[in-house]
Design an enzyme around this catalytic site. Structure first.
Site, PDB file in Angstrom:
ATOM      1  N   GLU A  78      49.893  40.692 -18.183  1.00 46.40           N
ATOM      2  CA  GLU A  78      50.984  40.250 -19.515  1.00 46.40           C
ATOM      3  C   GLU A  78      50.020  39.826 -20.796  1.00 46.40           C
ATOM      4  OE1 GLU A  78      53.758  37.486 -18.066  1.00 46.40           O
ATOM      5  OE2 GLU A  78      54.482  38.552 -16.651  1.00 46.40           O
ATOM      6  N   GLU A 110      56.864  44.816  -9.211  1.00 44.42           N
ATOM      7  CA  GLU A 110      57.582  43.717  -9.146  1.00 44.42           C
ATOM      8  C   GLU A 110      59.049  44.221  -9.501  1.00 44.42           C
ATOM      9  OE1 GLU A 110      56.560  40.414 -11.624  1.00 44.42           O
ATOM     10  OE2 GLU A 110      54.326  40.783 -11.305  1.00 44.42           O
TER      11      GLU A 110
HETATM   12  C1  GLA Z   1      55.886  37.774 -13.785  1.00 45.51           C
HETATM   13  C2  GLA Z   1      54.956  37.364 -13.068  1.00 45.51           C
HETATM   14  C3  GLA Z   1      55.132  37.159 -11.429  1.00 45.51           C
HETATM   15  C4  GLA Z   1      56.280  36.265 -11.477  1.00 45.51           C
HETATM   16  C5  GLA Z   1      57.569  36.776 -12.119  1.00 45.51           C
HETATM   17  C6  GLA Z   1      58.534  35.885 -12.105  1.00 45.51           C
HETATM   18  O1  GLA Z   1      56.722  39.040 -13.520  1.00 45.51           O
HETATM   19  O2  GLA Z   1      53.905  38.587 -13.014  1.00 45.51           O
HETATM   20  O3  GLA Z   1      53.902  36.759 -11.089  1.00 45.51           O
HETATM   21  O4  GLA Z   1      55.904  34.848 -11.963  1.00 45.51           O
HETATM   22  O5  GLA Z   1      57.299  36.988 -13.484  1.00 45.51           O
HETATM   23  O6  GLA Z   1      58.636  35.527 -10.681  1.00 45.51           O
END
Ligand code: GLA
Length: 378
Positions: free
Chosen positions: A158, A263
């Site tokens: 990020e 994710e």
């Molecule tokens: C982001 C992070 C993850 C996690 C999510 C929420 O996507 O990369 O590690 O913290 O937020 O759970």
């Protein structure tokens, strides 16, 4: 296309061809074994096998694992000179014992990283060289410990802003400058040249943020620094992203290297703040109520069908691009595990994943398996 798929799935559901619950074979990892890894983010009760239902599901359906929290800086390296490897070691042991493709998450991030990382013993900001040295020491220690065991790392998480695709003004960026990203990849590659290395971010379907990430990682590549590819987090919803946004991003990032969906989850609840990103600091001030938390007694069939169709739609896109995609990882195993039950509003009942709270596969599981069968028979 989406409407068509939705229609087909509704017809299948109504005709009973897709059963409500299928705990029978085949498993997800078998079905997609020629296409990509099927992964899940794990919490401690799953890799420690305290949650038997959860850990059995992981072993049955998934061949890649990511630790949800325990490898983040604040957990692994909470104080200067103090490393807590106990949980991470157990996570890695679980992955090795079950022959899984293991992801380390995450080395360099602005969030869940203690303030001391950026300060000297007087609380004053470190210099660029001091912070680079601290980052290098962390990466050498962590990647070094799991060399040959962890297969891939989310090296930087990020680093790009949502709105304009510029660099996020994190402390990493403020103190080191933009090349903190290149340096992190350089250090990680030096320690474990065999490990796959990823840049990971959310909202990479957004064209502006996509181009920001592309520009950043292209410049890393142009400097001759190794990275494997881009992790698109995939915190999606019933109506977002569009097929075009998703496909355009996979295609664009495919120009740089491998694409991983890292994710994946799908929010089914009313939006609390009209925000489609996944910045964990963006909690809503609004309290949960029956409008914002409408499905405490179960998900209505109409929403189940919408979610089933949307998951099938995403997997159709992933399969069409399986030459670029090496992994599709869900952020959690069962609906009850999902961070989206508590973000951006705490205490809601969300249904973001493809396995329900009891551990039963939801209709989305059948739908994506069906899709693969259809593709194979064409
Ligand atoms: C982001 C992070 C993850 C996690 C999510 C929420 O996507 O990369 O590690 O913290 O937020 O759970």
């Amino acid at each position: 296309m989406r409407t068509l798929l939705f229609g087909m799935l509704t017809a299948l559901l109504l005709s009973g061809c897709v059963s409500e619950k299928t705990s029978e074979n085949p498993t997800l990892k078998e079905v997609f074994e020629d296409d990509f890894y099927i992964g899940a983010a794990l919490n401690p009760s799953q890799y420690n096998e305290r949650d038997e239902v959860g850990s059995d599901l992981v072993k049955k359906h998934f061949n890649s694992i990511t630790p949800e929290n325990i490898m983040k800086w604040e957990n692994l390296h909470p104080e200067p000179g103090v490393y807590n490897f106990e949980e991470a070691d157990k996570f890695v042991e679980f992955g090795e014992a079950n022959d899984m493709y293991i992801i380390g998450h995450t080395l360099v991030w602005h969030s869940q990283t203690p303030d001391w990382v950026f300060e000297d013993e007087n609380g004053d900001p470190l210099s660029r060289e001091e912070l680079l040295a601290r980052m290098k020491e962390h990466i050498e220690t962590v990647v070094g410990r799991y060399k040959g065991k962890v297969d891939g790392w989310d090296v930087v998480n990020e680093a790009i802003n949502d709105r304009d695709g510029s660099m996020r003004q994190s402390k990493w960026h403020q103190i080191i400058g933009e090349d903190f990203v290149a340096k992190a990849f350089e250090y990680a590659h030096e320690v474990d040249p065999e490990a796959e290395l990823y840049y990971n971010d959310y909202s990479l379907n957004d064209s502006t943020k996509r181009e920001g990430a592309y520009r950043l990682m292209k410049s890393v590549q142009d400097q001759g620094i190794y990275f494997t590819g881009i992790g698109m987090q995939g915190h999606y919803s019933l109506d977002h992203p569009t097929d075009k946004e998703l496909e355009d991003s996979i295609t664009r990032f495919g120009e740089l290297g491998v694409v991983a969906i890292t994710e994946l989850d799908m929010d089914v609840l009313p939006s609390a703040n009209n925000y489609q990103g996944a910045d964990i600091s963006a909690m809503s001030d609004t309290e949960s109520d029956s409008v914002l938390n409408p499905y405490t007694e179960g998900l209505p069939d109409s929403v189940v069908q919408q979610q089933t169709a949307q998951y099938a739609n995403f997997f159709r896109i992933f399969l069409n691009h399986s030459d670029k995609i090496n992994r599709v990882t869900f952020w959690g195993v069962r609906d009850s595990d999902s961070w989206k039950n508590n973000w951006p509003i705490p205490g809601r009942t969300n249904y973001t994943l493809i396995i329900d709270r009891e551990g039963e596969p939801k209709p989305a599981v059948d739908a994506i398996i069906e899709l693969k069968k259809e593709q194979s028979s064409n």
